[in-house]
Design a protein around this motif. Structure first.
Motif, PDB file in Angstrom:
ATOM      1  N   LYS A 110     -15.235   7.945   9.581  1.00  0.00           N
ATOM      2  CA  LYS A 110     -14.352   9.012  10.069  1.00  0.00           C
ATOM      3  C   LYS A 110     -12.941   8.502  10.341  1.00  0.00           C
ATOM      4  CE  LYS A 110     -17.987  11.947  11.977  1.00  0.00           C
ATOM      5  NZ  LYS A 110     -18.540  12.602  13.201  1.00  0.00           N
ATOM      6  N   PHE A 111     -12.790   7.204  10.480  1.00  0.00           N
ATOM      7  CA  PHE A 111     -11.460   6.607  10.618  1.00  0.00           C
ATOM      8  C   PHE A 111     -10.935   6.113   9.276  1.00  0.00           C
ATOM      9  CE2 PHE A 111      -8.961   2.675  11.015  1.00  0.00           C
ATOM     10  CZ  PHE A 111      -7.874   3.148  11.731  1.00  0.00           C
ATOM     11  N   TRP A 112     -11.734   5.316   8.564  1.00  0.00           N
ATOM     12  CA  TRP A 112     -11.246   4.651   7.363  1.00  0.00           C
ATOM     13  C   TRP A 112     -11.039   5.609   6.198  1.00  0.00           C
ATOM     14  CZ3 TRP A 112      -9.068   0.139   7.526  1.00  0.00           C
ATOM     15  CH2 TRP A 112      -9.410  -0.749   8.556  1.00  0.00           C
ATOM     16  N   ALA A 113     -11.927   6.569   6.015  1.00  0.00           N
ATOM     17  CA  ALA A 113     -11.778   7.480   4.871  1.00  0.00           C
ATOM     18  C   ALA A 113     -10.498   8.316   4.967  1.00  0.00           C
ATOM     19  CB  ALA A 113     -13.012   8.367   4.742  1.00  0.00           C
ATOM     20  N   PRO A 114     -10.211   8.968   6.111  1.00  0.00           N
ATOM     21  CA  PRO A 114      -8.940   9.712   6.210  1.00  0.00           C
ATOM     22  C   PRO A 114      -7.715   8.807   6.096  1.00  0.00           C
ATOM     23  CG  PRO A 114     -10.467  10.447   7.911  1.00  0.00           C
ATOM     24  CD  PRO A 114     -11.062   9.219   7.297  1.00  0.00           C
ATOM     25  N   LEU A 115      -7.771   7.601   6.711  1.00  0.00           N
ATOM     26  CA  LEU A 115      -6.617   6.704   6.660  1.00  0.00           C
ATOM     27  C   LEU A 115      -6.314   6.289   5.228  1.00  0.00           C
ATOM     28  CD1 LEU A 115      -4.461   4.878   7.924  1.00  0.00           C
ATOM     29  CD2 LEU A 115      -6.238   3.117   8.191  1.00  0.00           C
ATOM     30  N   MET A 116      -7.322   5.821   4.500  1.00  0.00           N
ATOM     31  CA  MET A 116      -7.093   5.350   3.139  1.00  0.00           C
ATOM     32  C   MET A 116      -6.730   6.512   2.212  1.00  0.00           C
ATOM     33  SD  MET A 116      -7.321   2.203   3.659  1.00  0.00           S
ATOM     34  CE  MET A 116      -6.906   1.740   1.980  1.00  0.00           C
ATOM     35  N   SER A 117      -7.300   7.679   2.437  1.00  0.00           N
ATOM     36  CA  SER A 117      -6.955   8.848   1.620  1.00  0.00           C
ATOM     37  C   SER A 117      -5.498   9.238   1.834  1.00  0.00           C
ATOM     38  CB  SER A 117      -7.870  10.028   1.961  1.00  0.00           C
ATOM     39  OG  SER A 117      -9.219   9.723   1.688  1.00  0.00           O
ATOM     40  N   LEU A 118      -5.061   9.222   3.104  1.00  0.00           N
ATOM     41  CA  LEU A 118      -3.672   9.563   3.410  1.00  0.00           C
ATOM     42  C   LEU A 118      -2.709   8.566   2.764  1.00  0.00           C
ATOM     43  CD1 LEU A 118      -1.574  11.250   4.960  1.00  0.00           C
ATOM     44  CD2 LEU A 118      -1.941   9.741   6.927  1.00  0.00           C
ATOM     45  N   LEU A 119      -3.023   7.269   2.874  1.00  0.00           N
ATOM     46  CA  LEU A 119      -2.174   6.258   2.252  1.00  0.00           C
ATOM     47  C   LEU A 119      -2.120   6.452   0.735  1.00  0.00           C
ATOM     48  CD1 LEU A 119      -3.174   3.044   4.248  1.00  0.00           C
ATOM     49  CD2 LEU A 119      -1.007   4.286   4.373  1.00  0.00           C
ATOM     50  N   GLY A 120      -3.261   6.766   0.153  1.00  0.00           N
ATOM     51  CA  GLY A 120      -3.302   6.971  -1.282  1.00  0.00           C
ATOM     52  C   GLY A 120      -2.473   8.154  -1.730  1.00  0.00           C
ATOM     53  N   ILE A 121      -2.536   9.248  -0.999  1.00  0.00           N
ATOM     54  CA  ILE A 121      -1.766  10.442  -1.354  1.00  0.00           C
ATOM     55  C   ILE A 121      -0.276  10.197  -1.170  1.00  0.00           C
ATOM     56  CG2 ILE A 121      -1.280  12.822  -0.665  1.00  0.00           C
ATOM     57  CD1 ILE A 121      -4.306  13.041   0.015  1.00  0.00           C
ATOM     58  N   LEU A 122       0.084   9.552  -0.058  1.00  0.00           N
ATOM     59  CA  LEU A 122       1.504   9.273   0.178  1.00  0.00           C
ATOM     60  C   LEU A 122       2.074   8.307  -0.856  1.00  0.00           C
ATOM     61  CD1 LEU A 122       1.568   8.909   4.065  1.00  0.00           C
ATOM     62  CD2 LEU A 122       2.486  10.798   2.712  1.00  0.00           C
ATOM     63  N   GLU A 123       1.254   7.341  -1.260  1.00  0.00           N
ATOM     64  CA  GLU A 123       1.744   6.298  -2.152  1.00  0.00           C
ATOM     65  C   GLU A 123       1.638   6.682  -3.623  1.00  0.00           C
ATOM     66  OE1 GLU A 123       0.208   2.087  -3.752  1.00  0.00           O
ATOM     67  OE2 GLU A 123      -0.141   2.432  -1.618  1.00  0.00           O
ATOM     68  N   ARG A 124       0.494   7.226  -4.032  1.00  0.00           N
ATOM     69  CA  ARG A 124       0.250   7.487  -5.454  1.00  0.00           C
ATOM     70  C   ARG A 124       0.111   8.968  -5.780  1.00  0.00           C
ATOM     71  NH1 ARG A 124       0.926   2.937  -8.818  1.00  0.00           N
ATOM     72  NH2 ARG A 124       0.716   1.142  -7.416  1.00  0.00           N
ATOM     73  N   GLY A 125       0.125   9.797  -4.749  1.00  0.00           N
ATOM     74  CA  GLY A 125      -0.072  11.220  -4.985  1.00  0.00           C
ATOM     75  C   GLY A 125       1.209  11.980  -5.228  1.00  0.00           C
ATOM     76  N   LEU A 126       2.343  11.277  -5.337  1.00  0.00           N
ATOM     77  CA  LEU A 126       3.615  11.926  -5.615  1.00  0.00           C
ATOM     78  C   LEU A 126       3.917  11.757  -7.097  1.00  0.00           C
ATOM     79  CD1 LEU A 126       5.603  10.520  -2.559  1.00  0.00           C
ATOM     80  CD2 LEU A 126       4.097  12.510  -2.664  1.00  0.00           C
TER      81      LEU A 126
END
Length: 491
Positions: A110-126
């Motif tokens: 519940k901590f790691w999945a949202p954190l890594m998903s957010l980083l992924g979207i901010l970094e590679r989701g643009l």
């Protein structure tokens, strides 16, 4: 040596129980043909590498500040290669991608999945890479570098590029194999093209300047743009969330225990595959340790021969082309950075130079856009699949339903976001976020491997020190970026 498999177990941490099985046998004998057949994840990563730092950020920085900044690429690529290998160590042993492994650590998924998903979207989701490659297509139509007045045309081509990436990730037996084939083809074309252009047009003194730049450690020009300098560090080689995704591709390629866990099949041409929500671990028997050494050797070949060498040449060739042919101190245009060198080659050899340079630019940037479309959806899919029984029940144990639902959402997001800002700024922002992801992943990987890998499979101390250096190097650049944005820090 361990004898009794039944007495062996590995604590699952915050995740589901591991299954105990023997490591699969690696390809044998290990000849060049078998190596080329099994290598692939690093080729996908290399395709993602070339379009960000190498074709956009690197040329912009080298033209303005000189090739002495290539030392950042040397350090970044070296450290990322060690990080990739150590993250993949976990995947070889368990079959789980590294982000799934992070979810086994406190405080849990519940901590790691949202954190890594957010980083992924901010970094590679643009979708900056799709827009950047679209500038090449727009330039071909316009016969000139696109400017702000041509923004709508670039956006139209950006949508076409973005959707074509979505289509490609939907066909074949498995998504990883489709990406691998596409990137092998694109990388051969790109490196041959860049090499021929550099040999034909770049003066020897610029080649020498570039080679010297690789070892000009510590050089930072006065007044350098910290925002772009930090992005160069983050997006030399691959950078951040992309490095983590290499372990997902190793799982799907069948490296080590990944061969027993499953893979994400394609929507068209693939069949439903059972993907285990938890990893499998091997007792340290004599046969397993023998297999482990061979798998680790293959992993090392893939990383050092493809990722490291390709990452270095991938920055060097575009760098010397830009620095050798574009007037020093130039500010490359925001919308036209991907097409700028086409204008230079048109002046040298006529229209054929324009089309050749733009064609190379398009394929370089398209390969990055393609890998980015997959890697965000792939990692969120794997984290959701492993962390949520409800998700698996909803998908009726068909992981494709999760992957392609996320791909659909990602597509809508990308199409909407394209109108917000210009490609170079998008990519530079992503590169700075990558520095944080790299530093975090390095420290977390040390703890993860120490916690879940038996001592016979763990890294020696000197390799862990290389991960600490990862955290220091990329963490420093992230702090420089942060202080620059918050407090106006300048050199």
């Amino acid at each position: 040596m361990f004898k009794d498999d039944r007495a062996f177990n590995v604590s699952p941490g915050c995740g589901p129980e591991f299954t105990v099985e023997d490591l699969p046998q690696p390809p044998s004998p290990l000849n060049l043909r078998r190596l080329l057949a099994i290598m692939g994840p690093s080729v996908i990563a290399l395709g993602g590498t070339l379009g960000s730092g190498e074709w956009l950020i690197g040329p912009s920085m080298f033209v303005k500040y000189g090739l002495a900044l290539l030392w950042i690429t040397t350090v970044s690529t070296l450290l990322q290669t060690f990080l990739n290998i150590e993250m993949a160590r976990y995947t070889l042993y368990t079959g789980e991608p590294i982000t799934v492994g992070f979810m086994r650590l406190n405080p849990g998924s519940k901590f790691w999945a949202p954190l890594m998903s957010l980083l992924g979207i901010l970094e590679r989701g643009l979708p900056g890479w799709a827009l950047a490659s679209a500038t090449c297509l727009a330039a071909l139509q316009l016969g000139k570098i696109p400017g702000n007045a041509d923004k709508n045309l670039v956006l139209i081509y950006g949508v076409i590029v973005f959707l074509s990436c979505v289509v490609l990730t939907s066909v074949g037996r498995k998504v990883e194999r489709t990406l691998e084939i596409a990137n092998w083809a694109m990388m051969i074309i790109v490196f041959l093209g860049l090499g021929l252009l550099a040999i034909a047009f770049v003066p020897a003194r610029v080649w020498a300047e570039g080679l010297k730049g690789f070892v000009s450690f510590g050089y930072v020009p006065k007044g350098v743009d910290i925002f772009m300098l930090s992005a160069l560090a983050g997006y030399s080689a691959y950078g951040g969330f992309g490095n983590n995704a290499i372990t997902n591709w190793y799982r799907d390629k069948g490296f080590g225990m990944g061969a027993k866990v499953g893979y994400i099949p394609a929507l068209v041409g693939g069949t439903m595959v059972h993907v285990s929500p938890s990893g499998k671990v091997a007792p340290p028997t004599e046969d397993n340790l023998k297999s482990w050494k061979q798998w680790f050797k293959i992993l090392s070949y893939d990383q050092w021969c493809v990722f490291f060498v390709g990452g270095m040449f991938g920055m060097f060739l575009p760098g010397i082309l830009a620095a050798g042919l574009i007037p020093r101190g130039s500010d490359l245009p925001q919308w036209g950075v991907a097409a700028y060198q086409g204008e230079v080659f048109r002046s040298l050899i006529g229209p054929i130079g324009w089309f050749f340079a733009l064609g190379l630019g398009f394929w370089i940037l398209f390969s990055t856009a393609l890998s980015n479309v997959d890697l965000v959806c792939r990692q969120i899919t794997d984290m959701s699949w492993s962390g949520s029984p409800a998700v698996r029940r909803w998908a009726k144990n068909d992981i494709r339903k999760i992957y392609y639902l996320l791909l659909f959402i990602f597509t809508i997001w990308g199409l909407l976001y394209m109108r917000i800002t210009v490609p170079l700024k998008l990519v530079a922002l992503s590169g700075n976020i990558a520095n944080f992801t790299l530093a975090l992943s390095a420290l977390t990987t040390i703890y993860l491997n120490r916690k879940f890998l038996p001592k016979e499979f763990r890294a020696p101390l000197w390799r862990e020190i290389m991960l600490v250096l990862n955290a220091l190097f990329f963490g420093t650049f992230f702090l420089l970026f942060t202080f620059n944005q918050l407090f106006g820090l300048k050199f």
